[in-house]
Design a protein around this motif. Structure first.
Motif, mmCIF file in Angstrom:
data_model
loop_
_atom_site.group_PDB
_atom_site.id
_atom_site.type_symbol
_atom_site.label_atom_id
_atom_site.label_comp_id
_atom_site.label_asym_id
_atom_site.label_seq_id
_atom_site.Cartn_x
_atom_site.Cartn_y
_atom_site.Cartn_z
ATOM 1 N N ILE A 1 -4.846 -0.037 7.326
ATOM 2 C CA ILE A 1 -4.168 -0.522 6.121
ATOM 3 C C ILE A 1 -3.927 -2.019 6.222
ATOM 4 O O ILE A 1 -4.087 -2.762 5.255
ATOM 5 C CB ILE A 1 -2.851 0.242 5.905
ATOM 6 C CG1 ILE A 1 -3.121 1.685 5.485
ATOM 7 C CG2 ILE A 1 -1.985 -0.455 4.854
ATOM 8 C CD1 ILE A 1 -1.884 2.569 5.457
ATOM 9 N N ALA A 2 -3.540 -2.465 7.415
ATOM 10 C CA ALA A 2 -3.275 -3.887 7.619
ATOM 11 C C ALA A 2 -4.550 -4.711 7.519
ATOM 12 O O ALA A 2 -4.506 -5.890 7.179
ATOM 13 C CB ALA A 2 -2.611 -4.111 8.978
ATOM 14 N N ARG A 3 -5.678 -4.072 7.806
ATOM 15 C CA ARG A 3 -6.976 -4.745 7.728
ATOM 16 C C ARG A 3 -7.892 -3.901 6.856
ATOM 17 O O ARG A 3 -8.706 -3.141 7.359
ATOM 18 C CB ARG A 3 -7.555 -4.905 9.120
ATOM 19 C CG ARG A 3 -6.599 -5.722 10.003
ATOM 20 C CD ARG A 3 -7.202 -6.101 11.288
ATOM 21 N NE ARG A 3 -8.358 -6.962 11.029
ATOM 22 C CZ ARG A 3 -9.199 -7.309 11.972
ATOM 23 N NH1 ARG A 3 -9.059 -6.885 13.189
ATOM 24 N NH2 ARG A 3 -10.220 -8.091 11.696
ATOM 25 N N PRO A 4 -7.760 -3.997 5.511
ATOM 26 C CA PRO A 4 -8.484 -3.122 4.596
ATOM 27 C C PRO A 4 -10.000 -3.151 4.780
ATOM 28 O O PRO A 4 -10.676 -2.201 4.446
ATOM 29 C CB PRO A 4 -8.113 -3.621 3.204
ATOM 30 C CG PRO A 4 -6.969 -4.552 3.384
ATOM 31 C CD PRO A 4 -6.913 -4.943 4.821
ATOM 32 N N ASP A 5 -10.532 -4.226 5.355
ATOM 33 C CA ASP A 5 -11.973 -4.295 5.588
ATOM 34 C C ASP A 5 -12.424 -3.276 6.625
ATOM 35 O O ASP A 5 -13.610 -2.978 6.735
ATOM 36 C CB ASP A 5 -12.374 -5.703 6.027
ATOM 37 C CG ASP A 5 -11.655 -6.152 7.301
ATOM 38 O OD1 ASP A 5 -10.426 -5.999 7.361
ATOM 39 O OD2 ASP A 5 -12.343 -6.671 8.201
ATOM 40 N N GLY B 1 6.940 -1.896 4.756
ATOM 41 C CA GLY B 1 5.625 -2.451 4.470
ATOM 42 C C GLY B 1 4.673 -1.500 3.786
ATOM 43 O O GLY B 1 3.657 -1.922 3.242
ATOM 44 N N VAL B 2 4.977 -0.215 3.823
ATOM 45 C CA VAL B 2 4.116 0.799 3.213
ATOM 46 C C VAL B 2 4.999 1.797 2.479
ATOM 47 O O VAL B 2 6.036 2.217 2.994
ATOM 48 C CB VAL B 2 3.266 1.543 4.275
ATOM 49 C CG1 VAL B 2 2.428 2.639 3.649
ATOM 50 C CG2 VAL B 2 2.385 0.569 5.051
ATOM 51 N N PRO C 1 0.824 -1.203 0.000
ATOM 52 C CA PRO C 1 0.000 0.000 0.000
ATOM 53 C C PRO C 1 0.863 1.260 0.000
ATOM 54 O O PRO C 1 1.993 1.252 0.494
ATOM 55 C CB PRO C 1 -0.821 -0.117 1.282
ATOM 56 C CG PRO C 1 -0.107 -1.114 2.132
ATOM 57 C CD PRO C 1 0.692 -1.981 1.216
ATOM 58 N N SER C 2 0.306 2.316 -0.557
ATOM 59 C CA SER C 2 1.030 3.591 -0.593
ATOM 60 C C SER C 2 0.162 4.693 -0.007
ATOM 61 O O SER C 2 -1.048 4.727 -0.212
ATOM 62 C CB SER C 2 1.447 3.934 -2.021
ATOM 63 O OG SER C 2 0.313 4.019 -2.853
ATOM 64 N N SER D 1 -0.675 6.898 -5.237
ATOM 65 C CA SER D 1 -0.994 6.601 -3.841
ATOM 66 C C SER D 1 -2.363 5.951 -3.712
ATOM 67 O O SER D 1 -3.299 6.312 -4.417
ATOM 68 C CB SER D 1 -0.960 7.897 -3.023
ATOM 69 O OG SER D 1 0.318 8.496 -3.133
ATOM 70 N N ASP D 2 -2.456 5.000 -2.785
ATOM 71 C CA ASP D 2 -3.738 4.367 -2.482
ATOM 72 C C ASP D 2 -4.529 5.206 -1.496
ATOM 73 O O ASP D 2 -5.746 5.308 -1.590
ATOM 74 C CB ASP D 2 -3.508 2.978 -1.874
ATOM 75 C CG ASP D 2 -2.774 2.052 -2.811
ATOM 76 O OD1 ASP D 2 -3.124 2.007 -3.998
ATOM 77 O OD2 ASP D 2 -1.825 1.386 -2.355
ATOM 78 N N TYR D 3 -3.829 5.784 -0.524
ATOM 79 C CA TYR D 3 -4.437 6.607 0.509
ATOM 80 C C TYR D 3 -3.870 8.013 0.391
ATOM 81 O O TYR D 3 -2.654 8.190 0.295
ATOM 82 C CB TYR D 3 -4.102 6.078 1.909
ATOM 83 C CG TYR D 3 -4.670 4.710 2.192
ATOM 84 C CD1 TYR D 3 -5.871 4.577 2.878
ATOM 85 C CD2 TYR D 3 -3.997 3.561 1.788
ATOM 86 C CE1 TYR D 3 -6.396 3.317 3.151
ATOM 87 C CE2 TYR D 3 -4.515 2.303 2.050
ATOM 88 C CZ TYR D 3 -5.711 2.186 2.728
ATOM 89 O OH TYR D 3 -6.216 0.941 2.992
#
Length: 141
Positions: A135-139, A36-37, A9-10, A81-83
């Motif tokens: 981010i670690a739990r996208p849900d 990780g990011v 993820p970014s 970027s995702d976020y």
């Protein structure tokens, strides 16, 4: 988060001058997430240098911001970027579909002394920790 199999993820942090809030947030996320990011920060009207009180406040947390410089916000940075986390940049932040946008309302440390910057720093750290969990739990994002 957009569907990007095998890609980490970014996150892009944006504020006006990229000399305080967005730099602190990017530094905390880099410190906490490691490789990780993918982390970026930028400003809609970058300052010439980082706020010295911000550099000092982050040093108290063991995070060295010396050598960093404010960067100009570009559409490419947003696209990559995702976020996209905005912190007071208003309508100058470009919006692209498929991104997760969050607006963190935080006091601006510009022109503030160390005692005023510390609570802003601590609020940013709390939000970054929450973001990292999301981010670690996208849900839950």
């Amino acid at each position: 988060m957009p569907d990007r199999p095998h890609a980490k993820p970014s996150v892009l942090f944006v504020c006006v001058h990229n000399a305080g809030r967005s730099q602190m947030a990017a530094a905390f996320l880099t410190h906490l997430a490691g490789d990780g990011v993918e982390v970026r920060s930028a400003g809609s009207a970058p300052a010439e240098r980082l706020n010295p009180a911000v550099v000092e406040a982050m040093a108290e947390k063991g995070i060295d911001l010396t050598g960093l410089a404010p960067k100009l916000l570009t559409p490419e940075a947003v696209r990559a970027s995702d976020y996209v986390i905005t912190m007071g940049c208003g309508d100058t932040c470009p919006v692209f579909p498929g991104k997760t946008y969050l607006d963190w309302r935080l006091d601006d440390p510009a022109g503030q002394g160390l005692d005023s910057v510390r609570p802003i720093r601590d609020a940013i750290e709390r939000r970054v920790r929450e973001l990292l969990t999301a981010i670690a739990r996208p849900d839950r994002a």
